[in-house]
Design a protein around this motif. Structure first.
Motif, PDB file in Angstrom:
ATOM      1  N   CYS A 102       0.838  -1.209   0.000  1.00 60.80           N
ATOM      2  CA  CYS A 102       0.000   0.000   0.000  1.00 60.80           C
ATOM      3  C   CYS A 102       0.866   1.250   0.000  1.00 60.80           C
ATOM      4  O   CYS A 102       0.523   2.252   0.637  1.00 60.80           O
ATOM      5  CB  CYS A 102      -0.920  -0.018   1.218  1.00 60.80           C
ATOM      6  N   VAL A 103       1.983   1.204  -0.696  1.00 61.13           N
ATOM      7  CA  VAL A 103       2.875   2.367  -0.761  1.00 61.13           C
ATOM      8  C   VAL A 103       3.044   2.833  -2.202  1.00 61.13           C
ATOM      9  O   VAL A 103       2.716   3.961  -2.549  1.00 61.13           O
ATOM     10  CB  VAL A 103       4.249   2.036  -0.138  1.00 61.13           C
ATOM     11  N   GLY A 104       3.580   1.930  -3.048  1.00 61.32           N
ATOM     12  CA  GLY A 104       3.748   2.283  -4.447  1.00 61.32           C
ATOM     13  C   GLY A 104       5.155   2.696  -4.806  1.00 61.32           C
ATOM     14  O   GLY A 104       6.084   2.527  -4.021  1.00 61.32           O
ATOM     15  N   TYR A 105       5.291   3.248  -6.012  1.00 61.70           N
ATOM     16  CA  TYR A 105       6.623   3.400  -6.610  1.00 61.70           C
ATOM     17  C   TYR A 105       7.458   4.499  -5.988  1.00 61.70           C
ATOM     18  O   TYR A 105       8.654   4.580  -6.271  1.00 61.70           O
ATOM     19  CB  TYR A 105       6.528   3.561  -8.124  1.00 61.70           C
ATOM     20  N   HIS A 106       6.871   5.339  -5.195  1.00 68.39           N
ATOM     21  CA  HIS A 106       7.671   6.360  -4.526  1.00 68.39           C
ATOM     22  C   HIS A 106       8.030   5.952  -3.102  1.00 68.39           C
ATOM     23  O   HIS A 106       8.315   6.797  -2.257  1.00 68.39           O
ATOM     24  CB  HIS A 106       6.940   7.704  -4.555  1.00 68.39           C
ATOM     25  N   ALA A 107       8.027   4.635  -2.871  1.00 68.39           N
ATOM     26  CA  ALA A 107       8.448   4.122  -1.560  1.00 68.39           C
ATOM     27  C   ALA A 107       9.824   4.669  -1.231  1.00 68.39           C
ATOM     28  O   ALA A 107      10.715   4.704  -2.091  1.00 68.39           O
ATOM     29  CB  ALA A 107       8.485   2.596  -1.592  1.00 68.39           C
ATOM     30  N   HIS A 108       9.984   5.111  -0.010  1.00 64.79           N
ATOM     31  CA  HIS A 108      11.310   5.593   0.375  1.00 64.79           C
ATOM     32  C   HIS A 108      11.703   5.007   1.721  1.00 64.79           C
ATOM     33  O   HIS A 108      10.857   4.643   2.528  1.00 64.79           O
ATOM     34  CB  HIS A 108      11.374   7.120   0.388  1.00 64.79           C
ATOM     35  N   ASP A 109      12.982   4.881   1.918  1.00 65.24           N
ATOM     36  CA  ASP A 109      13.464   4.287   3.160  1.00 65.24           C
ATOM     37  C   ASP A 109      13.400   5.330   4.279  1.00 65.24           C
ATOM     38  O   ASP A 109      13.086   6.497   4.032  1.00 65.24           O
ATOM     39  CB  ASP A 109      14.870   3.705   2.962  1.00 65.24           C
ATOM     40  N   PRO A 110      13.656   4.915   5.502  1.00 64.33           N
ATOM     41  CA  PRO A 110      13.512   5.847   6.622  1.00 64.33           C
ATOM     42  C   PRO A 110      14.395   7.092   6.474  1.00 64.33           C
ATOM     43  O   PRO A 110      14.128   8.116   7.095  1.00 64.33           O
ATOM     44  CB  PRO A 110      13.923   5.005   7.846  1.00 64.33           C
ATOM     45  N   ARG A 111      15.445   7.001   5.641  1.00 66.96           N
ATOM     46  CA  ARG A 111      16.268   8.194   5.443  1.00 66.96           C
ATOM     47  C   ARG A 111      15.787   9.039   4.278  1.00 66.96           C
ATOM     48  O   ARG A 111      16.423  10.001   3.892  1.00 66.96           O
ATOM     49  CB  ARG A 111      17.730   7.781   5.259  1.00 66.96           C
ATOM     50  N   GLY A 112      14.685   8.634   3.666  1.00 67.43           N
ATOM     51  CA  GLY A 112      14.093   9.487   2.646  1.00 67.43           C
ATOM     52  C   GLY A 112      14.503   9.181   1.220  1.00 67.43           C
ATOM     53  O   GLY A 112      14.100   9.875   0.288  1.00 67.43           O
ATOM     54  N   ARG A 113      15.295   8.115   1.028  1.00 64.88           N
ATOM     55  CA  ARG A 113      15.685   7.801  -0.348  1.00 64.88           C
ATOM     56  C   ARG A 113      14.661   6.887  -1.010  1.00 64.88           C
ATOM     57  O   ARG A 113      14.204   5.918  -0.398  1.00 64.88           O
ATOM     58  CB  ARG A 113      17.058   7.123  -0.349  1.00 64.88           C
TER      59      ARG A 113
ATOM     60  N   GLY B 159       2.227 -18.187  -0.078  1.00 64.87           N
ATOM     61  CA  GLY B 159       1.424 -17.013   0.238  1.00 64.87           C
ATOM     62  C   GLY B 159       0.960 -16.218  -0.966  1.00 64.87           C
ATOM     63  O   GLY B 159       1.269 -16.541  -2.116  1.00 64.87           O
ATOM     64  N   MET B 160       0.204 -15.169  -0.677  1.00 68.80           N
ATOM     65  CA  MET B 160      -0.319 -14.290  -1.723  1.00 68.80           C
ATOM     66  C   MET B 160      -0.092 -12.835  -1.316  1.00 68.80           C
ATOM     67  O   MET B 160      -0.154 -12.498  -0.133  1.00 68.80           O
ATOM     68  CB  MET B 160      -1.808 -14.542  -1.931  1.00 68.80           C
ATOM     69  N   ILE B 161       0.106 -11.993  -2.327  1.00 71.73           N
ATOM     70  CA  ILE B 161       0.371 -10.575  -2.084  1.00 71.73           C
ATOM     71  C   ILE B 161      -0.558  -9.742  -2.959  1.00 71.73           C
ATOM     72  O   ILE B 161      -0.676  -9.994  -4.155  1.00 71.73           O
ATOM     73  CB  ILE B 161       1.850 -10.247  -2.418  1.00 71.73           C
ATOM     74  N   GLY B 162      -1.220  -8.775  -2.354  1.00 73.58           N
ATOM     75  CA  GLY B 162      -2.052  -7.830  -3.105  1.00 73.58           C
ATOM     76  C   GLY B 162      -1.343  -6.486  -3.182  1.00 73.58           C
ATOM     77  O   GLY B 162      -0.960  -5.948  -2.142  1.00 73.58           O
ATOM     78  N   VAL B 163      -1.185  -5.978  -4.389  1.00 74.63           N
ATOM     79  CA  VAL B 163      -0.428  -4.736  -4.584  1.00 74.63           C
ATOM     80  C   VAL B 163      -1.367  -3.652  -5.088  1.00 74.63           C
ATOM     81  O   VAL B 163      -1.778  -3.656  -6.259  1.00 74.63           O
ATOM     82  CB  VAL B 163       0.717  -4.948  -5.600  1.00 74.63           C
ATOM     83  N   VAL B 164      -1.736  -2.733  -4.212  1.00 73.14           N
ATOM     84  CA  VAL B 164      -2.613  -1.637  -4.639  1.00 73.14           C
ATOM     85  C   VAL B 164      -1.907  -0.285  -4.615  1.00 73.14           C
ATOM     86  O   VAL B 164      -2.458   0.697  -5.095  1.00 73.14           O
ATOM     87  CB  VAL B 164      -3.909  -1.580  -3.796  1.00 73.14           C
ATOM     88  N   GLY B 165      -0.688  -0.224  -4.051  1.00 71.14           N
ATOM     89  CA  GLY B 165       0.121   0.982  -4.198  1.00 71.14           C
ATOM     90  C   GLY B 165       0.363   1.217  -5.687  1.00 71.14           C
ATOM     91  O   GLY B 165       0.494   0.255  -6.451  1.00 71.14           O
ATOM     92  N   VAL B 166       0.416   2.492  -6.098  1.00 67.47           N
ATOM     93  CA  VAL B 166       0.494   2.832  -7.521  1.00 67.47           C
ATOM     94  C   VAL B 166       1.921   2.670  -8.066  1.00 67.47           C
ATOM     95  O   VAL B 166       2.877   3.123  -7.433  1.00 67.47           O
ATOM     96  CB  VAL B 166       0.038   4.299  -7.727  1.00 67.47           C
ATOM     97  N   TYR B 167       2.044   2.035  -9.218  1.00 67.33           N
ATOM     98  CA  TYR B 167       3.307   1.965  -9.969  1.00 67.33           C
ATOM     99  C   TYR B 167       3.053   2.496 -11.376  1.00 67.33           C
ATOM    100  O   TYR B 167       2.086   2.082 -12.010  1.00 67.33           O
ATOM    101  CB  TYR B 167       3.836   0.523 -10.025  1.00 67.33           C
ATOM    102  N   ALA B 168       3.912   3.411 -11.828  1.00 67.29           N
ATOM    103  CA  ALA B 168       3.693   4.032 -13.134  1.00 67.29           C
ATOM    104  C   ALA B 168       4.538   3.349 -14.203  1.00 67.29           C
ATOM    105  O   ALA B 168       5.618   2.834 -13.901  1.00 67.29           O
ATOM    106  CB  ALA B 168       4.033   5.514 -13.063  1.00 67.29           C
TER     107      ALA B 168
END
Lengths: 379, 379, 379, 379
Positions: free
Chosen positions: D250-261, D279-288
């Protein structure tokens, strides 16, 4: 326009009636070029429903669009289309999850509407030169160009092919399984055909009309003549005594034994015995909520004496009801277009609309050789 | 060892019997610390089955492993385990697809085996100090340590919780749906509880025992007292006249009306009317393939007069049969361990084994306040 | 006994090794009469895994039971059996829900065990005269008598047929759909074959080896030669520019372009472009968690540069991993027995065990005409 | 009318624009009373899409119908409605099977249309006083009367609740399972909330904003602060080293680490490590499909370096993409109406439309306490 009009029990006439026409901006008008007589038309024909005299029958329709309403966006004049027998709005709670056979808005107070059918709304049938199609963007299946040359295959997409297929879907027929189909009428033949298409390893069909059993045998299906053997025993013998993995009911409430006596529970109880523990059964044969003209006390009130203890003990699952044509017609159409399905093999007669009254008579008497009639209204 | 022994109709005695012991290298022996009386034990108790006198009852069992066979690999002495009431081999065609209630090898000629149960194989029940568990690696659910302190929750994993859950699985209850459960006995309460756990928006339950309806109400379920109102009308009124999305049958063939008369089709036909078109029904109440002591002609031969026309017209799907405990017990155990399910809320009595005969008597008379009895055999 | 022994990269020898024997009471011993060389054996053969020298390869095995352990109950001496390449206990959390490819107990610390395979436990392979089969009641598929005469069909049930089928199951191929398969090796051919069996309307397969494409074409599959055309464009052209409904990946991490260069993401990204929005992709080609001998930086650490934005934008669903043979082998066996599937059509060579080393060499070089080798160890 | 207009990167202005109006006979016009700012609006706000200046944003809309087109049949003036962010025709091949996020006709050349969104058609957003709703019979969810008093709950049905729910549906979260959600923004919170509703036994959520983690904890979800611990290790520790049964991205392509990268593959690879084999994974975070302003070479072209070897080795299944709101909004609405879901708990600010520009600024900077903003345009 010329149309087949229901006048009363066992009376269908060719008549001139007012042309069908666009009534809502979401309608289209179709010139009907192929329209089948369905086994369920016979319930009306025989006067065992409350069909109103004066109505036009016919719910298995194909033709060319000749006029479109102002709000229609996808369908154009000149498109060739096949119409699901269920008419549905596409927007209600049932339609939006694909349960188009239980549309809540087109036949208020009931779930489900259809063309030319008792208790399924005011829509006229397609055994006529013209047909009004409501909610056309939703209800029309646009056909490939080649469909014109091959209408007897594509017209089966209106009802009988998706209905047979629905039985196999309700029974969740899987590749490599065994299936027994009760009834080798057009629907039963389509259920067996669908089982073959889905990759069943063993398909058995029960009936007593030789021409129908022969059609089944031609596609690799094992015919069981229940006028000669016990169908339950035959199935058990061919399945190590366990029963078939899955079963399809394609007869309905007017099921009768080889001596001609009606038993509305006959095929159902045979299926319960013929299907193995853990199995599934799809029931697409028609059962009515009441049947006042039946001689059986239970049947009169729409009840059947089911072997419920055996059903429960085996942990069977049973799916029932009219098919949702739109769930299947696009994929089945692909199979026809790819040359991988030719459901027209059930057609025994292709006749002009004018021969409709005669055709009803023969079909109703289950005459040898009258498997499926396609009428051709358009001139 | 001490055990509850079935002696004949309405006669259960505490007796000394030979100790249960390991018979196959794949067995383990369990010291039973909690074992329930089940509503289905009453069919045997009342003499309406062909249960053999001299057998030990009890198929809802939990305890500690005290001995393991030589081929047992996963289960160790000292493990706390709950035993699915279905005994299954894990290797046959049915077991390998999770249909453990229809195991083909442990009760040859029938599908399915159980502890201490009529027609389900030679396995003794767990209403005793010791229990032999066949195919232990497959049949034992290993419990978390905390289970010892909390046995009344975990023992429900043997049958009643997975059975109630199975009804909701057969009906495919989805978050946000409405569900009606017929029967507020232990199984019905578990079906309603499972519906709540699955996120149903509206759960209704039909019964007439006030204590049971009160238990349901406590968890947010709407009680419907069918001795005061028509349950069908009540459900329709609460669902815009459409009926519930899904239904659960948790009564079985001895369903009786508020005046005490048996009608084996009563809850089934009520469900058909209470569930909306396109709906699904899960039937986990027991139906027997014959019931010679019934006064009803159809019921005697295991038949029920079903409103099949209405069922078919609505396109309902019906799933039936005993639960496959192993499909659900691990996940339901997780819920108990996480504190998100406490099925022990149905326990009304926790008694020593010696009080078993008395407990059967009270439970059989559906006495107010006798909802569920847990017996504690181990000293 | 005589066995094919892995000695190191590109070195396989025939040697005398100690006879396989019963080690646990749940084992049986099988005289191997047919055992295939699998494409995944080549990863080991080429030295790109950490397979230990001295081990016996071979995980696609069929033969006759010659000895049974004391706790074995269903399998008898003289039974003909085909062994799923995944060895599984039948009792763990994964096995009990049919995830036998991820058995938690037979290869502790990893999910999944197999015969003669790197990192999949200490079990020897079947390219030998005798094979030890653990948990035999669970792992043996008992074959019909006719299987002896027709071993090349039935041996495909050990791996390659269920693996190809798994791709179509992960992609949920439905009757009437279009499917594109990347890779026409034995697995890809079986995925295409399974698509045909499941009733797909249009099946396309991408490869560049003419003999393999020709085999596909014979069963009505559309061959696409990616050394001559862009496979993505070819698929889009045949699907109205939308892409196929479903896709299957049957190549794996050593995918190489027509010029022979490896790109571990090539077939995956081609599939993302070839499958239409809302589609599904089944990936059964092998991908390793690291590949130290790859020249590609990402591939070395088991990563692939995936067109994730396109994948997500299309809302695709992707299923991956080894097949759970037991989910499918019984039903696929039924198809062979009924004459409706003859997977032996991929067999190019049937050779004595002694010719194994030579066969590995030819198969590894993807020589024209070496599609599938069956070895015959038993004398 | 007053509207929030996108002028260019980080510039949103309140402006007077021409009133929205009925354009097609199937449209209705809605007076917008509640409209949210969505996390995906920020991609446009930050100038990382090709959104055209001058367009009105806002795709999470609720309001009252003030005018209906001539072909509209179910929706009436005065109805309160919530509008799925996906606009769909209801009639195309995708819509008819419930894949309304991939409608083929409303944004020709692409699959899927939306209000006020880059690349998703010419439809204006609802951060304005009036909104034109195409295909209104299909797209409007009619709300219960009580919705007027409780708009902050019901407006969540437009996007964020069904989007979070979709993650759990793609991952097929079952009662009793464990789930890990990456991202505790509004969508992640709704995925965790949906997991709770579906009966998960254990729900974990990974983020680093304390207020969001605190909201999660309040509903019984286990917060994991990835600025303090390794989220993968934390999940493995809480799941016996196996990993969670299911995962939600639930994050998407602008996921950044705790230091902001930024790392577009970070949450995906963490999920692959955090979810157990099978297992199964549902990906609803946006990826462009491309991200030209990214500094990462792969990310620029829409690629991500995925741990594909590990994914495959575990046999994971991954579902992706925008939710089909209509699949879920009716059932989730039932839960709100029944008082069993109150998704408004994520609302941190309820502001007049005029404060929109300021709200965008705060929300974009992920300021502590700015979880979810509801704007109230109607006077």
């Amino acid at each position: 326009m010329r149309a087949l009009v229901y006048e009363g029990p066992r009376s269908i006439q060719i008549k001139n009636v007012p042309d069908a026409k666009i009534e809502q901006p979401t309608d289209v008008l179709v010139r009907v070029t192929a329209t089948n007589i369905c086994g369920s038309d016979l319930h009306m024909y025989e006067g065992r429903t409350d069909m109103e005299p004066g109505r036009v029958l016919g719910h298995e329709n194909l033709g060319e669009v000749v006029e479109v309403g102002k709000a229609v966006q996808q369908i154009k004049v000149g498109d060739w289309v096949c119409l699901p027998f269920n008419i549905s709005c596409g927007c209600c709670r049932n339609c939006e999850v694909g349960q188009t056979s239980a549309c809540l808005t087109l036949n208020p107070g009931h779930a489900g509407a259809a063309y030319g059918y008792a208790d399924m709304g005011p829509y006229e049938g397609g055994q006529a030169e013209l047909l009004r199609v409501p909610h056309a963007d939703f209800n029309c299946l646009k056909l490939p160009r080649a469909a014109q040359e091959n209408q007897n295959d594509y017209v089966m997409l209106a009802d009988v092919f998706p209905t047979g297929y629905h039985a196999t879907e309700l029974a969740n027929v899987q590749p490599g399984e065994s299936v027994v189909v009760y009834g080798a009428g057009p629907v039963g033949l389509m259920a067996a055909y669908s089982s073959v298409i889905r990759g069943a390893a063993q398909v058995m069909i029960v009936d007593r009309l030789r021409d129908r059993l022969a059609l089944a045998e031609k596609m690799g299906v094992i015919p069981i003549d229940d006028s000669k053997v016990s169908p339950v025993e035959a199935v058990l013998n061919m399945t190590d005594g366990q029963g078939a993995d899955k079963g399809c009911e394609c007869v309905g409430y007017h099921a009768h034994d080889p001596r001609g006596r009606e038993h509305n529970n006959m095929t159902l109880n045979n299926l319960i015995q013929s299907v193995r523990a853990t199995g599934m059964i799809g029931v697409v044969g028609v059962y009515a909520p009441q049947d006042p003209k039946s001689t059986n006390v239970l049947a009169k009130q729409g009840q059947a004496a089911i072997d419920w203890g055996a059903l429960w003990g085996k942990g069977l699952r049973v799916g029932t009801g009219q098919t949702n044509v739109k769930n299947y017609n696009r994929r089945l159409c692909n199979l026809i277009e790819a040359g991988k399905a030719t459901p027209s093999f059930i057609v025994s007669h292709e006749l002009p609309l004018e021969d409709g009254p005669e055709a009803y008579k023969h079909f109703d008497s289950r005459e040898e050789g009258w498997t499926k009639v396609v009428l051709k209204p358009a001139r």
